[in-house]
Enzyme design. Structure first.
Site, PDB file in Angstrom:
ATOM      1  N   LEU A  42       4.299  25.436 -18.198  1.00 23.76           N
ATOM      2  CA  LEU A  42       2.882  25.561 -17.846  1.00 23.76           C
ATOM      3  C   LEU A  42       2.043  24.432 -18.461  1.00 23.76           C
ATOM      4  O   LEU A  42       2.253  24.037 -19.608  1.00 23.76           O
ATOM      5  CB  LEU A  42       2.348  26.917 -18.334  1.00 23.76           C
ATOM      6  N   GLY A  45      -3.027  22.563 -15.338  1.00 17.71           N
ATOM      7  CA  GLY A  45      -3.198  22.962 -13.932  1.00 17.71           C
ATOM      8  C   GLY A  45      -2.937  24.454 -13.770  1.00 17.71           C
ATOM      9  O   GLY A  45      -3.721  25.178 -13.144  1.00 17.71           O
ATOM     10  N   HIS A  46      -1.809  24.920 -14.347  1.00 22.97           N
ATOM     11  CA  HIS A  46      -1.512  26.357 -14.281  1.00 22.97           C
ATOM     12  C   HIS A  46      -2.601  27.164 -14.994  1.00 22.97           C
ATOM     13  O   HIS A  46      -3.022  28.219 -14.522  1.00 22.97           O
ATOM     14  CB  HIS A  46      -0.179  26.669 -14.959  1.00 22.97           C
ATOM     15  N   GLN A  70      14.674  26.831  -3.802  1.00 23.06           N
ATOM     16  CA  GLN A  70      13.746  25.821  -3.286  1.00 23.06           C
ATOM     17  C   GLN A  70      14.112  24.409  -3.729  1.00 23.06           C
ATOM     18  O   GLN A  70      13.400  23.459  -3.426  1.00 23.06           O
ATOM     19  CB  GLN A  70      12.299  26.159  -3.633  1.00 23.06           C
ATOM     20  N   VAL A 185      -5.814  19.682 -11.073  1.00 17.45           N
ATOM     21  CA  VAL A 185      -6.264  19.268 -12.412  1.00 17.45           C
ATOM     22  C   VAL A 185      -5.547  17.956 -12.743  1.00 17.45           C
ATOM     23  O   VAL A 185      -4.348  17.823 -12.487  1.00 17.45           O
ATOM     24  CB  VAL A 185      -5.948  20.354 -13.463  1.00 17.45           C
ATOM     25  N   MET A 193      -1.699  16.713 -12.735  1.00 19.70           N
ATOM     26  CA  MET A 193      -0.825  17.445 -13.667  1.00 19.70           C
ATOM     27  C   MET A 193       0.372  17.998 -12.918  1.00 19.70           C
ATOM     28  O   MET A 193       0.216  18.570 -11.830  1.00 19.70           O
ATOM     29  CB  MET A 193      -1.584  18.620 -14.277  1.00 19.70           C
ATOM     30  N   SER A 194       1.548  17.847 -13.497  1.00 20.94           N
ATOM     31  CA  SER A 194       2.769  18.381 -12.891  1.00 20.94           C
ATOM     32  C   SER A 194       3.802  18.568 -13.998  1.00 20.94           C
ATOM     33  O   SER A 194       3.868  17.746 -14.931  1.00 20.94           O
ATOM     34  CB  SER A 194       3.313  17.377 -11.860  1.00 20.94           C
TER      35      SER A 194
HETATM   36  O1  PAF Z   1       4.458  25.901  -6.956  1.00 21.79           O
HETATM   37  C1  PAF Z   1       5.394  26.420  -7.609  1.00 21.79           C
HETATM   38  O2  PAF Z   1       5.465  26.356  -8.840  1.00 21.79           O
HETATM   39  C2  PAF Z   1       6.492  27.139  -6.850  1.00 21.79           C
HETATM   40  O3  PAF Z   1       6.765  26.505  -5.634  1.00 21.79           O
HETATM   41  C3  PAF Z   1       6.226  28.632  -6.647  1.00 21.79           C
HETATM   42  C4  PAF Z   1       5.004  28.846  -5.775  1.00 21.79           C
HETATM   43  C5  PAF Z   1       6.003  29.299  -7.997  1.00 21.79           C
HETATM   44  C6  PAF Z   1       7.415  29.292  -5.967  1.00 21.79           C
HETATM   45  O4  PAF Z   1       8.571  29.170  -6.728  1.00 21.79           O
END
Ligand code: PAF
Length: 293
Positions: A42, A45-46, A70, A185, A193-194
């Site tokens: 986190l 941004g989160h 994913q 953000v 931010m990532s």
């Molecule tokens: O954006 C993310 O962090 C992910 O794609 C999510 C939405 C939590 C799904 O795993």
């Protein structure tokens, strides 16, 4: 703050929270359950999503789950950062009520065979360069929505296409949840931010700032009257080639904000989106430009 690792624990905590919220019977949104789905690691941004949920809802849920479905076969699933203790402390200090940290086995038990696939808005940009990515996102988000049963879910505009895809899924499946998209953000120098920024070495990090610079250039060109999307794309690519030579451009696109279809002539509201692959990390960013405003 409650930490739940099983679906049963989440459902129990949510039903108790609903009961409490019902008793207080507020009209100002404080009877809502807000949800921020995350993959952990986190950052600010989160926390801005969590803070918005905290302001708007009476009970705030965060999920932390690095969703294997994913990630593509050659992507960063294994090395994705998992600083769980730090994430939990962050949630606690931002007033989260419930954190759901499921295992892969909880989410995908043996025999799991269902995929949620959205067509159309998943096919371009990220969908083109990360085949299957949105199937994984939609499947896990649909499951999380079903497990948590929140009223509102919060997503960041940095993953613009993801937000559009999730809104489409929610509308198509009549899921009883409202999607709120919050602004990107940025670091002081503009880098979005990532969690993946931590992969960048110092040379890549220095060049990564040119992603946002190139988007700002696109905005400036549009505001100065350039309406030809190809010219915008050319200018963005030129800026990136010059200022981020360590990065390989996956795409630069000028698209309609809802359909995500490419735009030729800019008439009103567009999103300029891009993805750049540095040796250590693939970064995405976007900017929305409304020529009417
Ligand atoms: O954006 C993310 O962090 C992910 O794609 C999510 C939405 C939590 C799904 O795993």
């Amino acid at each position: 703050m409650i930490k739940a690792t099983t679906i049963e624990q989440v459902r129990e905590a949510i039903s108790q929270a609903r009961e409490k919220l019902r008793q207080t019977n507020q009209q100002d949104g404080s009877n809502l359950i807000g949800f921020v789905p995350t993959m952990g690691a986190l950052h600010a941004g989160h926390f801005s999503l969590i803070d918005t949920a905290r302001r708007e809802c009476g009970f705030v849920v965060v999920s932390i789950f690095v969703n294997p479905t994913q990630f593509g076969p050659n992507e960063d699933y294994e090395r994705y950062p998992r600083p769980l203790e730090q994430d939990l402390a962050g949630c606690e200090s931002h007033g989260v009520d419930l954190v759901f940290v499921p295992t892969v086995e909880q989410m995908y038990p043996a025999g799991f065979s269902t995929t949620v696939r959205v067509s159309g808005v998943t096919e371009m940009m990220e969908g083109q360069f990360r085949p299957g990515h949105f199937d994984g996102v939609c499947t896990v988000v649909a499951k999380l929505f079903s497990i948590v049963g929140a009223d509102v879910a919060y997503f960041g505009a940095k993953d613009y296409q993801q937000a559009v895809v999730i809104k489409r899924m929610v509308a198509d499946l009549n899921l009883p949840i409202r999607i709120v998209v919050c602004p990107t953000v940025r670091e002081k120098d503009g880098l979005a931010m990532s969690s993946r920024n931590t992969y960048l070495n110092k040379h890549e990090r220095a060049q990564a700032v040119s992603l946002y610079e190139s988007l700002q250039l696109a905005e400036q060109l549009i505001r100065n009257g350039q309406r030809n999307a190809k010219e915008i794309i050319r200018a963005v690519r030129r800026h990136l080639a010059e200022h981020a030579p360590l990065g390989k451009i996956d795409y630069v696109a000028v698209v309609d904000p809802e359909s995500l279809q490419p735009v030729d002539e800019i008439k009103d509201d567009v999103v300029v989106a891009l993805a750049v692959r540095f040796p250590s990390a693939r970064l995405i960013d976007n900017i929305r430009v409304d020529v009417k405003s």
